[in-house]
Enzyme design. Structure first.
Site, short mmCIF file in Angstrom:
data_model
loop_
_atom_site.label_atom_id
_atom_site.label_comp_id
_atom_site.label_asym_id
_atom_site.label_seq_id
_atom_site.Cartn_x
_atom_site.Cartn_y
_atom_site.Cartn_z
N CYS A 49 7.24 -7.31 6.60
CA CYS A 49 8.30 -6.69 7.43
C CYS A 49 8.90 -7.70 8.10
O CYS A 49 8.23 -8.56 8.65
CB CYS A 49 8.09 -5.68 7.83
SG CYS A 49 8.95 -4.81 8.89
N SER A 52 11.96 5.41 14.75
CA SER A 52 10.63 4.93 15.43
C SER A 52 11.17 4.47 16.85
O SER A 52 11.54 3.21 17.05
CB SER A 52 9.92 3.68 14.85
OG SER A 52 9.42 4.21 13.78
N LEU A 53 11.14 5.38 17.84
CA LEU A 53 11.84 4.98 19.14
C LEU A 53 10.72 4.40 20.30
O LEU A 53 11.04 3.18 20.64
CB LEU A 53 12.26 6.06 19.93
CG LEU A 53 13.07 6.19 21.14
CD1 LEU A 53 14.34 5.62 20.65
CD2 LEU A 53 13.19 7.67 21.82
N GLU A 73 0.75 -0.94 0.01
CA GLU A 73 -0.24 -0.02 0.04
C GLU A 73 1.06 1.19 0.02
O GLU A 73 2.08 1.31 0.51
CB GLU A 73 -0.94 0.05 1.11
CG GLU A 73 -0.35 -0.05 2.55
CD GLU A 73 -0.87 -0.63 3.79
OE1 GLU A 73 -1.87 -1.27 3.66
OE2 GLU A 73 -0.28 -0.45 4.83
N CYS A 84 2.80 8.54 1.47
CA CYS A 84 3.62 7.44 2.22
C CYS A 84 4.02 6.45 1.47
O CYS A 84 3.05 5.70 0.99
CB CYS A 84 2.84 7.40 3.39
SG CYS A 84 3.23 5.88 4.51
N CYS A 108 2.29 -3.90 15.31
CA CYS A 108 2.14 -3.48 14.05
C CYS A 108 1.36 -4.67 13.40
O CYS A 108 2.09 -5.79 13.36
CB CYS A 108 3.60 -3.06 13.66
SG CYS A 108 3.25 -2.75 11.73
N ASN A 131 -3.03 2.86 17.27
CA ASN A 131 -4.32 2.54 16.59
C ASN A 131 -4.70 1.16 16.77
O ASN A 131 -4.01 0.27 16.25
CB ASN A 131 -4.10 2.89 15.30
CG ASN A 131 -5.26 3.35 14.56
OD1 ASN A 131 -6.39 3.28 14.91
ND2 ASN A 131 -5.08 3.61 13.22
N CYS A 172 7.64 -5.97 14.83
CA CYS A 172 7.06 -5.25 16.23
C CYS A 172 5.67 -5.80 16.61
O CYS A 172 4.88 -6.01 15.82
CB CYS A 172 6.78 -3.91 15.77
SG CYS A 172 8.37 -3.24 15.10
N GLU A 196 10.31 -2.38 6.54
CA GLU A 196 11.44 -1.38 7.27
C GLU A 196 12.46 -0.93 6.05
O GLU A 196 13.13 -1.72 5.32
CB GLU A 196 12.27 -2.47 8.13
CG GLU A 196 13.75 -1.95 8.53
CD GLU A 196 13.57 -0.47 9.24
OE1 GLU A 196 12.77 -0.03 9.78
OE2 GLU A 196 14.40 0.33 8.82
N CYS A 204 -0.30 1.83 9.33
CA CYS A 204 0.53 0.98 8.88
C CYS A 204 -0.18 -0.38 8.62
O CYS A 204 -0.72 -1.26 9.48
CB CYS A 204 1.80 0.92 9.89
SG CYS A 204 3.13 -0.30 9.44
N1 SAH Z 1 9.29 0.33 9.33
C1 SAH Z 1 9.33 1.72 9.58
C2 SAH Z 1 8.45 2.45 8.78
C3 SAH Z 1 7.10 1.80 8.60
S1 SAH Z 1 6.31 1.76 10.04
C4 SAH Z 1 9.28 2.03 11.12
O1 SAH Z 1 8.99 1.27 12.00
O2 SAH Z 1 9.60 3.27 11.37
C5 SAH Z 1 5.36 3.38 10.13
C6 SAH Z 1 4.93 3.78 11.26
O3 SAH Z 1 3.56 3.34 11.45
C7 SAH Z 1 6.06 3.81 12.58
O4 SAH Z 1 6.01 4.78 13.08
C8 SAH Z 1 4.95 2.79 13.55
O5 SAH Z 1 5.25 3.09 14.67
C9 SAH Z 1 3.68 3.03 12.87
N2 SAH Z 1 2.69 2.24 13.32
C10 SAH Z 1 2.64 0.73 13.41
N3 SAH Z 1 1.43 0.23 13.74
C11 SAH Z 1 0.79 1.23 14.15
C12 SAH Z 1 -0.41 1.02 14.90
N4 SAH Z 1 -1.17 -0.06 15.32
N5 SAH Z 1 -0.96 2.35 15.48
C13 SAH Z 1 -0.28 3.42 15.11
N6 SAH Z 1 1.16 3.57 14.39
C14 SAH Z 1 1.53 2.34 13.93
FE1 SF4 Z 2 8.12 -3.12 10.44
FE2 SF4 Z 2 7.60 -0.62 10.89
FE3 SF4 Z 2 5.97 -2.24 11.52
FE4 SF4 Z 2 7.99 -2.45 13.13
S1 SF4 Z 2 6.51 -0.86 12.79
S2 SF4 Z 2 7.02 -4.21 12.04
S3 SF4 Z 2 9.54 -1.92 11.65
S4 SF4 Z 2 6.57 -1.83 9.30
#
Ligand code: SAH
Ligand code: SF4
Length: 355
Positions: free
Chosen positions: A121, A226-227, A88, A114, A128, A302, A125, A172, A345
């Site tokens: 990925c 993404s800390l 997407e 975006c 995610c 979210n 995480c 990523e 995401c």
């Molecule tokens: N992999 C990279 C970039 C893609 S993720 C990264 O992790 O930075 C893009 C963003 O979506 C990240 O900042 C992540 O924290 C956020 N994200 C993932 N799952 C989410 C959720 N359930 N609610 C809100 N943001 C989310």
């Molecule tokens: Fe991959 Fe970013 Fe989702 Fe983590 S938050 S699983 S690095 S897409």
């Protein structure tokens, strides 16, 4: 194996592949100024050359198979690749157009795209949705480039209108660094889309060694980290590879990263109820970022079916933000663009599974 796409190549590479060189200029114009979808569009290219090229290269490696439009102007696209895999990209309206009272345009609306860098990925995480589907494959350079071309075409956004790119879709980015770096170069091409490094932001979950490599490449892009947590225990729960790339190693890599002296490094902090939304975490965050030119972007978690995590309350979000601001950290709360179409995401793709 499917054929490569014309979007896989820099202009310099095309010049070695296609003769005579003025044809490359024309083709580049078709690809990046007129968003050609097929060789049939390329009217001024001789049929013989088009046929010769068609044997080796495709023009467009993806097609739009679903589109969800939010009331706030966000459009989420589901895109299908040559091998039938889907991913997407999201079209985000950042600023409305400004008109005078007489209706004269003062400033055009501003958009950000975006972009995804992988199907799925590897990072896994725990919060995610993309991670739940596992990892399928890296996107090619052309598939990364094609997302911007397809979305600009679909929104009739002229090639010379300003656009920002954030690599925050599926995947990523630093796990697919070579293809990403080439896509960044192609976006920067002056005779192409001419999107400078300053307009491109790579978001990473923190592969510290690759942050260094990206910096060494001298592409002039911004990074966003993404800390999400201030101590390694929680961060490892949220992002398992934090074991190998802990918080200290990421902070060190950020300090080495070449940034425009006027700019700040963005730290994304996903706020999860009762996990990391307390003021003790805010205090640690201030300390952690004390000697970095940083800005923090707080993101509401979210929720989706099956997740153990919860969205934080507005009050805790605001007091967290206030704490940071009162202690000298620049901070914004990410307004939830596209909330009504689940633009976080990985969510559109999941919805379409089995549809
Ligand atoms: N992999 C990279 C970039 C893609 S993720 C990264 O992790 O930075 C893009 C963003 O979506 C990240 O900042 C992540 O924290 C956020 N994200 C993932 N799952 C989410 C959720 N359930 N609610 C809100 N943001 C989310
Ligand atoms: Fe991959 Fe970013 Fe989702 Fe983590 S938050 S699983 S690095 S897409």
């Amino acid at each position: 194996m499917s054929k490569p796409s014309l979007l896989d190549f820099t202009k310099k590479e095309l010049l070695t592949l296609i003769k005579p060189s003025f044809r490359v200029n024309q083709i580049f114009g078709w690809l990046y100024h007129r968003y050609a979808n097929s060789y049939d569009d390329m009217k001024n290219i001789p049929k013989a050359l088009r046929e010769e090229l068609a044997e080796k290269y495709i023009v467009n490696p993806l097609k739009i198979i679903n589109k969800e439009i939010s009331t706030d102007g966000t459009i989420k696209y589901l895109l299908e690749l040559q091998d039938g895999k889907t991913m997407e990209a999201v079209w985000l309206k950042m600023k409305d157009a400004i008109h005078t009272e007489d209706g004269e345009l003062v400033q055009e609306a501003r958009f950000t795209i975006c972009v995804s860098t992988q199907v799925g990925c590897k990072v896994g995480c725990s919060f995610c949705l993309t991670a739940k589907g596992g990892f399928t494959r890296d996107l090619t350079t052309g598939e990364i480039v094609a997302q911007v071309v397809a979305l600009k075409r679909d929104n009739e956004h002229k090639h010379n209108r300003m656009i920002n790119i954030v690599y925050m879709g599926m995947g990523e980015p630093l796990d697919n660094l070579d293809n990403l770096a080439k896509a960044i170069e192609i976006f920067k091409e002056e005779e192409g889309l001419c999107i400078s490094g300053k307009r491109q932001t790579v978001s990473t979950s923190g592969l510290s060694n690759k942050i260094d490599r990206l910096g060494e490449m001298g592409l002039g892009v911004h990074i966003a980290i993404s800390l999400h947590a201030v101590d390694d225990k929680l961060r490892t729960e949220l992002i398992p590879m934090n074991k190998a790339h802990n918080i200290a190693s990421i902070i060190d890599a950020v300090k080495r990263f070449p940034i425009d002296t006027r700019k700040r490094v963005m730290f994304e902090y996903l706020v999860i109820k009762d996990k990391n939304d307390d003021l003790a975490s805010a205090k640690k965050l201030v300390k952690l970022l004390s000697d970095i030119k940083a800005k923090v972007n707080l993101i509401y978690f979210n929720p989706y079916p099956g997740t153990p995590y919860e969205r934080p309350s507005k009050e805790s979000m605001v007091s967290f933000a206030d704490y940071l601001i009162n202690h000298g950290l620049l901070c914004t709360i990410r307004d939830s663009k596209g909330m009504d179409i689940s633009a976080a995401c990985g969510q559109l793709k999941e919805q379409n599974k089995g549809a």
